[in-house]
Motif scaffolding. Structure first.
Motif, mmCIF file in Angstrom:
data_model
loop_
_atom_site.group_PDB
_atom_site.id
_atom_site.type_symbol
_atom_site.label_atom_id
_atom_site.label_comp_id
_atom_site.label_asym_id
_atom_site.label_seq_id
_atom_site.Cartn_x
_atom_site.Cartn_y
_atom_site.Cartn_z
ATOM 1 N N SER A 157 -44.284 59.197 3.781
ATOM 2 C CA SER A 157 -46.141 59.351 3.912
ATOM 3 C C SER A 157 -46.102 58.175 3.199
ATOM 4 O O SER A 157 -46.190 57.513 2.633
ATOM 5 C CB SER A 157 -45.809 60.327 3.398
ATOM 6 N N THR A 162 -48.823 54.358 7.653
ATOM 7 C CA THR A 162 -49.981 55.010 8.646
ATOM 8 C C THR A 162 -50.520 53.313 8.864
ATOM 9 O O THR A 162 -50.246 52.674 10.126
ATOM 10 C CB THR A 162 -51.816 55.688 8.170
ATOM 11 N N ALA A 166 -50.051 50.644 11.965
ATOM 12 C CA ALA A 166 -50.905 50.265 12.889
ATOM 13 C C ALA A 166 -50.676 48.661 13.135
ATOM 14 O O ALA A 166 -51.530 47.668 14.123
ATOM 15 C CB ALA A 166 -52.040 50.660 12.033
ATOM 16 N N VAL A 178 -45.085 58.122 14.612
ATOM 17 C CA VAL A 178 -45.013 58.204 12.859
ATOM 18 C C VAL A 178 -44.662 59.238 12.731
ATOM 19 O O VAL A 178 -44.850 60.266 13.224
ATOM 20 C CB VAL A 178 -46.256 57.853 13.001
ATOM 21 N N ASP A 180 -44.370 61.887 9.341
ATOM 22 C CA ASP A 180 -45.290 61.859 8.224
ATOM 23 C C ASP A 180 -44.269 63.496 7.711
ATOM 24 O O ASP A 180 -45.295 64.966 8.222
ATOM 25 C CB ASP A 180 -46.753 62.157 8.129
ATOM 26 N N GLY A 204 -58.649 54.535 6.402
ATOM 27 C CA GLY A 204 -56.901 55.091 6.915
ATOM 28 C C GLY A 204 -57.814 55.833 8.229
ATOM 29 O O GLY A 204 -56.107 56.250 8.740
ATOM 30 N N ARG A 208 -55.341 55.734 11.699
ATOM 31 C CA ARG A 208 -55.518 56.486 12.916
ATOM 32 C C ARG A 208 -55.913 56.354 14.577
ATOM 33 O O ARG A 208 -54.792 56.592 15.091
ATOM 34 C CB ARG A 208 -55.561 57.890 12.468
ATOM 35 N N LEU A 211 -53.825 54.325 15.933
ATOM 36 C CA LEU A 211 -52.499 54.485 16.365
ATOM 37 C C LEU A 211 -52.786 55.419 17.785
ATOM 38 O O LEU A 211 -52.211 55.495 18.682
ATOM 39 C CB LEU A 211 -51.361 55.347 15.507
ATOM 40 N N TYR A 218 -47.885 60.887 16.173
ATOM 41 C CA TYR A 218 -48.628 61.649 15.276
ATOM 42 C C TYR A 218 -47.896 62.360 14.098
ATOM 43 O O TYR A 218 -48.812 63.155 14.726
ATOM 44 C CB TYR A 218 -49.850 60.683 13.720
ATOM 45 N N THR A 220 -46.739 65.297 11.344
ATOM 46 C CA THR A 220 -46.882 65.915 10.435
ATOM 47 C C THR A 220 -46.138 67.092 10.548
ATOM 48 O O THR A 220 -45.677 67.600 10.834
ATOM 49 C CB THR A 220 -48.356 66.333 9.747
#
Length: 457
Positions: A157, A162, A166, A178, A180, A204, A208, A211, A218, A220
């Protein structure tokens, strides 16, 4: 009378501190364990690795190039010692080695700009070959131009997660996913504070989008993470998100949960520390300029508070100005402006800590058969048994009985998890626990070093 000011570290904080001191005519020594300035964030590639700055540093390429140029212009004006490690401090004396010989260096004032290292938590399978920290994965890409595997998964995290994913995707690596551990609700909790630096928030979001453009999943809210392998190589990773368990094949894993301040030298120097309830780690006690509780010792950059490269540059300037003031060298410095900018950095950093919290529950729920301390090969179950048997309530007592934190990393990788297991097993709460006491050498010494007297050790 000339005073010797020593700076440890040549990253953003150390570079700006040196620039400020040299401009005031102060005799300055800069010691850096790396062979070239820039620190981790602006690490220079190895000789023979030709990659343009935009590829290495992304949107920060102009800052990296400018910082490198600033330090290069200082080299002829300072006592610069690259490739030199400070492995201990006693009184006003630094103990050094340059991989061939040990030496000692006295100082009148010391600025510690030691930066940060990856903040990790042990996971089942985290010692499989092919598992790297996020910083290690980034070093492989920046310094050597290679990836940590053919098919890579990044887990953890924070912004570095990220960013590195990337960077790998843009370099052409196969990033499978990825993962998180933070949630959308965590992100919303920290978002109001992160508006202090809207440019970084948008950056940020841009990462994203990178990605998504490469069609990298991604995920979470990840929990129950297990890394699979055959003892010679990572073969896959498993996790749950919500009520769904997923398994993915890979041969490389990069892991990390933001950063931890590299503060062993500050502890050796006798600086006082306090618990930071937001960042959830110990932080040296300093004033707004970077003065520590030890006279003549100043701290700057991520080794003090994790504020990023921009914040580190400001902190380096402030620490140097404080040093100059204490040496009786008054001058015109934009202190108010620097402090105002630093306040925004701190607000943003608090937002990051809330948005990407360290996963305490992953530490306390670590299975008994999982390795907690990889240096000493101690499992979480063995550590819990030692705590129960000895009734240890503080980490240094638990360390002496279990050897967790006694290995070559001195708790850099296992310390955070061990502290949380100790607290959950009836030990002192995290905010009351003293940090693990560092021992010299801070990092292992190479064999065959010559001592100051000339003999080889």
């Amino acid at each position: 009378m000339a005073r010797r000011v020593v700076i440890i570290g040549a990253g953003p904080a150390g570079t700006r501190a040196a620039e400020t001191l040299v401009a005031a005519g102060i005799e300055t020594t800069v010691i850096d364990r790396e062979t070239a300035s820039g620190g981790q964030i602006y690490r220079r590639p190895a000789k023979g690795v030709e990659r343009p700055a935009p590829k290495l540093y992304g949107d920060d390429a102009p800052k990296a190039v400018a910082l490198h140029a600033t330090f290069d212009a200082l080299k002829s004006k300072i006592d610069y010692r690259p490739g030199t490690e400070v492995f201990g401090i006693s009184d006003r004396l630094l103990h050094l080695h340059d991989s061939t010989a040990m030496s000692e260096l006295g100082f009148d004032a010391l600025i510690l700009a030691t930066g940060a290292t990856d903040r990790v938590t042990p996971l089942p399978g985290w010692t499989q070959p092919g598992v790297h920290s996020l910083g290690g994965a980034q070093i492989a890409l920046k310094a050597q131009g290679c990836a940590i595997g053919h098919r890579v998964v990044f887990v953890g995290s924070g912004p570095l997660l990220t960013l590195v994913a990337a960077q790998y995707a843009e370099a052409g690596a196969d990033v499978a996913a990825v993962l998180d551990t933070s949630s959308q609700s965590d992100l919303m909790r920290g978002a109001p504070l992160m508006t202090a630096r809207p440019g970084l928030m948008f950056r940020g979001l841009k990462l994203r989008r990178v990605l998504r453009r490469h069609r990298i999943p991604y995920v979470t809210g990840v929990r129950d993470i297990r890394i699979d392998g055959d003892g010679t190589q990572v073969t896959g990773i498993r996790w749950t998100a919500g009520n769904r368990e997923t398994q993915l094949a890979c041969d490389g894993v990069g892991m990390g949960w933001h950063l931890r301040s590299e503060n062993q030298l500050a502890q050796m120097a006798g600086c006082d520390f306090d618990w930071d309830p937001v960042a959830r780690q110990m932080a040296p006690r300093i004033d707004e300029m970077g003065r520590s509780t030890r006279n003549g010792i100043y701290l700057a950059g991520d080794g003090t508070r994790i504020l990023g490269a921009d914040g580190a540059e400001i902190a380096g300037q402030l620490a140097a100005i404080a040093c100059l003031e204490d040496l009786g060298r008054q001058g015109r410095h934009p202190v108010d402006s620097l402090l105002k900018r630093q306040k925004r950095m701190r607000r943003f950093a608090r937002g990051l800590s809330l948005a990407f919290p360290f996963p305490d529950d992953l530490c306390t729920s670590l299975p008994d058969d999982a390795l907690l301390c990889r240096c000493e090969a101690i499992t979480a179950g063995e550590y819990r048994a030692t705590i129960d048997r000895s009734h240890a309530i503080e980490p240094n007592r638990a360390k002496s009985l279990s050897r967790v934190g006694m290995g070559r990393c001195q708790g850099r990788y296992c310390g955070a998890a061990a502290a949380r297991i100790l607290a959950a097993s009836g030990g002192l709460p995290l905010d009351e626990q003293p940090g693990l006491r560092p021992q010299a050498p801070v990092r292992p010494l190479p064999l065959g070093l010559k001592t100051p007297g000339g003999a080889a050790e």
